[in-house]
Design a protein around this motif. Structure first.
Motif, PDB file in Angstrom:
ATOM      1  N   VAL A  91      -4.656  51.282  18.632  1.00  0.00           N
ATOM      2  CA  VAL A  91      -5.290  50.815  17.770  1.00  0.00           C
ATOM      3  C   VAL A  91      -5.917  49.234  17.541  1.00  0.00           C
ATOM      4  O   VAL A  91      -6.824  48.844  16.843  1.00  0.00           O
ATOM      5  N   SER A  92      -5.372  48.586  18.314  1.00  0.00           N
ATOM      6  CA  SER A  92      -5.806  47.003  18.595  1.00  0.00           C
ATOM      7  C   SER A  92      -7.274  47.181  19.314  1.00  0.00           C
ATOM      8  O   SER A  92      -8.017  46.216  18.748  1.00  0.00           O
ATOM      9  N   ALA A 128      -9.389  48.391  16.644  1.00  0.00           N
ATOM     10  CA  ALA A 128      -9.775  47.335  15.445  1.00  0.00           C
ATOM     11  C   ALA A 128     -10.515  46.171  15.828  1.00  0.00           C
ATOM     12  O   ALA A 128     -11.512  45.724  15.318  1.00  0.00           O
ATOM     13  N   VAL A 129     -10.435  45.590  17.172  1.00  0.00           N
ATOM     14  CA  VAL A 129     -11.364  44.468  17.371  1.00  0.00           C
ATOM     15  C   VAL A 129     -12.725  44.952  17.637  1.00  0.00           C
ATOM     16  O   VAL A 129     -13.683  44.207  17.478  1.00  0.00           O
ATOM     17  N   CYS A 152      -1.598  47.517  22.483  1.00  0.00           N
ATOM     18  CA  CYS A 152      -0.384  47.171  21.512  1.00  0.00           C
ATOM     19  C   CYS A 152       0.466  48.214  21.987  1.00  0.00           C
ATOM     20  O   CYS A 152       0.784  49.070  22.726  1.00  0.00           O
TER      21      CYS A 152
END
Lengths: 151, 142
Positions: B35-36, B39-40, B104
């Motif tokens: 997810v990290s 997202a970025v 993460c």
């Protein structure tokens, strides 16, 4: 089509977080509170989340990565770095402190937006700022490393 | 603190759904369900043309509790004990650390460990350690 499927995958992922209880910061913090084991308020559920997730992913990846290519795309983008450096310790160590302060990691933080709570928005907003700061610093550092090695 | 009950079966099932999503994303896009990382990459500069898919994935994440509420008739349990400034500091640390460490709980904890990655094992050990030490300090020392 590929985009619709990714929406469904995100939905399944989000439902997984909700069903597992991981979308609840209190449950996450109660898992990390190992000192509460004697008092009986420790919540070990998250260990089961990880077990369930790894069991399925371990088996599923073995099958998927044997295929010649993904359904949409030319190849698999699996991380290849095997380097154990300071960064792979420091990054997660910093992440863990934030995780222990609020009980949110990135996935559950996004699912929390659905609640409409201002707290969820302030967390996600600052999380994105932190992410972009890390990427910016990382790009600067790699430029620095490159020039340092240029004769 | 808010006391929560031990839910081994629901958590195992929820975890299996996370695994199912991770496997499906690899089968469909050939990418890790981190997810990290997703997202970025919602923000420029873009290194590939996968933005619509990433937006769709995140939209699915946000929509999931709404679907849950519609189907079950009640909102998912969620208590956020941290207040204003702590949430902001925590958010900055989670965001910075997850991108600095290339992952993460999902990218390293689920996908990485499932690939038997040593880097992910080190990363998972590190965030479990500092996460639990932080909770110990916040709950038992301060």
């Amino acid at each position: 089509m590929a985009i619709f499927i990714q929406l469904l995958i995100g939905l399944v992922f989000g439902l997984g977080l909700v069903v597992a209880g991981m979308s609840n910061p209190a449950k996450v913090l109660n898992f990390l509170d190992f000192a509460a084991i004697p008092a009986g308020t420790w919540d070990g559920s998250l260990a089961f989340v990880l077990m369930g997730a790894i069991a399925v992913t371990f088996v599923g990846y073995r099958w998927v990565l044997k295929q010649s290519r993904p359904l949409f795309g030319t190849g698999f983008h699996v991380p290849t770095s095997r380097q154990i450096n300071a960064r792979i310790l420091i990054g997660p160590a910093i992440f863990g402190i934030g995780w222990g302060l609020a009980g949110f990691c990135p996935g559950p933080a996004f699912t929390a937006l659905a609640s409409g709570k201002p707290a969820a928005f302030s967390f996600v907003g600052s999380m994105l700022v932190g992410m972009l700061a890390a990427r910016w610093l990382s790009s600067r550092e790699s430029v620095g490393t490159l020039s340092a090695h240029t004769p | 603190m808010t006391v929560t009950s031990f839910t081994p079966y629901a958590s195992l099932l929820g975890g299996a759904l996370l695994g199912l999503a991770a496997v499906a994303l690899m089968a469909v896009t050939g990418r890790i369900a981190g997810v990290s990382g997703i997202a970025v990459r919602l923000f420029p500069p873009y290194e590939d043309n996968q933005l619509p898919g990433r937006l769709a994935f995140v939209a699915g994440l946000v929509a999931a509790p709404l679907l849950w509420s519609i189907v079950t008739g009640r909102a998912p349990a969620q208590s956020i004990d941290a207040n204003g400034i702590v949430l902001v500091v925590a958010g900055l640390l989670v965001g910075f650390g997850s991108v600095w460490g290339n992952g993460c709980t999902s990218g390293h904890g689920v996908c990485g460990l499932s690939r038997l990655s040593t880097r992910s094992l080190v990363a998972t050990g590190a965030f479990m350690l500092t996460g639990s030490v932080t909770v110990f300090i916040a709950r038992h020392l301060i």
